[in-house]
Write an enzyme that holds these catalytic residues in place. Structure first.
Site, PDB file in Angstrom:
ATOM      1  N   ALA A  61       0.797  -1.224   0.000  1.00  0.00           N
ATOM      2  CA  ALA A  61       0.000   0.000   0.000  1.00  0.00           C
ATOM      3  C   ALA A  61       0.840   1.289   0.000  1.00  0.00           C
ATOM      4  O   ALA A  61       0.599   2.183  -0.822  1.00  0.00           O
ATOM      5  CB  ALA A  61      -0.970  -0.024   1.181  1.00  0.00           C
ATOM      6  N   ASP A 109      -3.573  -3.050   4.067  1.00  0.00           N
ATOM      7  CA  ASP A 109      -3.895  -2.260   2.883  1.00  0.00           C
ATOM      8  C   ASP A 109      -5.014  -1.277   3.153  1.00  0.00           C
ATOM      9  O   ASP A 109      -5.151  -0.285   2.452  1.00  0.00           O
ATOM     10  CB  ASP A 109      -4.273  -3.193   1.732  1.00  0.00           C
ATOM     11  CG  ASP A 109      -3.056  -3.882   1.148  1.00  0.00           C
ATOM     12  OD1 ASP A 109      -2.542  -3.398   0.129  1.00  0.00           O
ATOM     13  OD2 ASP A 109      -2.594  -4.875   1.725  1.00  0.00           O
TER      14      ASP A 109
END
Length: 347
Positions: A48, A237
């Site tokens: 991420a 994430d």
């Protein structure tokens, strides 16, 4: 060792092709927005925070390549670039966070003209990268004291330097503790089906000289049962407002196992991964990837031709199973709903 996962060079976005590791170290040159979008979608870059940095450079690239003659047209082009990039990996909230920040920066300097926007966006992308690197080190500082004295840590997927600007999130406390001279041994889940643990985390730990043992995902329960795991640290994430955590598929199972074996389960992620607009994990979109990534490894079929395969790339770990969330702003413990909102007021 700190890597630079993504950077700007000669009017292009450069990044390490993580699909080629650990056997080949190859740098991809993205000279168009479509190349950046492909790099994110195809997982040439993943993780991420690294996706966020890459998207920011992609927005800078889109601005510099735009033929817009006035700020209004350029801002419209940037909105289209944002939509293109955001669509590539919908679960990773850092992606939309980074592109939104780039649009806001463009809007802030639009009155100064097209060239001002282009200059400001490249500077903003560099700032996002620098902030990410500093964030990782802060996560390491906050998280290292949580690792028990024996230092046996299990981690899943890759939340190291390759997944960030260069130091890592889940690996940051491990790196920091090791640098402090503490005993550390990492059990690395291989992380099927894309093998980020076997290919990337194992490679990073080898480069850093940190002791490790690579295990298949279905060995984790056995290692816990034998008393070999002191804590689990994973990345994220997206983290919902109530503390539910979306992370690489297989994370939820580890959290369940950790609860049964009374092992602390930590999530390490930057504040930008916390999505206060998403009430719970039930609202997080789960990316469905190509089933061929399950039926094939490195292009070689491991299952019968024509078999159906599922590939949800992420799962959601309920907040009840999370011991604490480690961010650059500090360590957050339950109840998460209030604690995560309070983080917003911290620098």
């Amino acid at each position: 060792m700190e890597l630079r996962t993504v950077w700007w060079e000669e009017e292009s976005v450069r990044l390490i092709d993580q699909r080629k590791l650990p056997h080949t170290f190859e740098v991809v040159h993205c000279t168009e927005l479509a190349h950046v979008a492909h790099a994110i979608r195809s997982m040439q870059v993943r993780g991420a925070p690294a996706i966020g940095c890459t998207a920011a450079y992609g927005m800078a690239l889109a601005a510099r390549q735009s033929s817009a003659a006035n700020p209004e047209t350029l801002l419209a082009d940037l909105q289209q670039a944002k939509a293109t990039l955001d669509a590539q990996r919908p679960t990773a909230v850092n992606l939309a966070w980074a592109t939104a920040r780039m649009v806001r920066r463009a809007e802030a300097v639009a009155v100064e003209g097209v060239n001002a926007i282009k200059t400001a966006l490249l500077a903003e992308a560099e700032a996002i990268y620098a902030e990410d690197l500093a964030m990782c080190h802060a996560i390491g500082d906050h998280g290292a004291p949580l690792i028990p004295p024996r230092g046996h840590v299990l981690t899943h997927c890759n939340a190291g330097g390759l997944a960030t600007a260069g130091y890592g999130t889940a690996l940051a406390p491990i790196r920091t503790a090791f640098a402090q001279g503490r005993p550390i041994h990492v059990f690395v889940d291989e992380t099927r089906p894309f093998l980020q643990g076997a290919r990337l985390t194992a490679w990073e730990l080898l480069q850093a000289g940190i002791p490790q043992t690579l295990i298949t995902d279905n060995m984790a329960a056995f290692m816990m049962q034998r008393g070999l795991v002191d804590c689990i640290i994973v990345g994220a994430d997206r983290i919902a407002a109530n503390g539910d955590v979306a992370n690489k598929i297989g994370t939820y199972g580890l959290a369940v196992l950790a609860r049964y074996h009374n092992i602390p389960f930590y999530v390490a992620a930057p504040y930008s991964t916390i999505d206060l607009a998403t009430a719970s994990g039930a609202e997080i979109p789960i990316e469905e990837r190509d089933p061929a990534e399950v039926t094939h490894i490195a292009g070689i079929a491991i299952a019968p031709h024509g078999v159906n395969a599922a590939h949800p790339a992420f799962d959601v770990t309920p907040h009840e199973l999370v011991t604490a969330i480690i961010t650059e702003r500090g360590v957050v413990r339950p109840p998460f709903l209030d604690a995560l909102r309070q983080l917003a007021s911290k620098p």
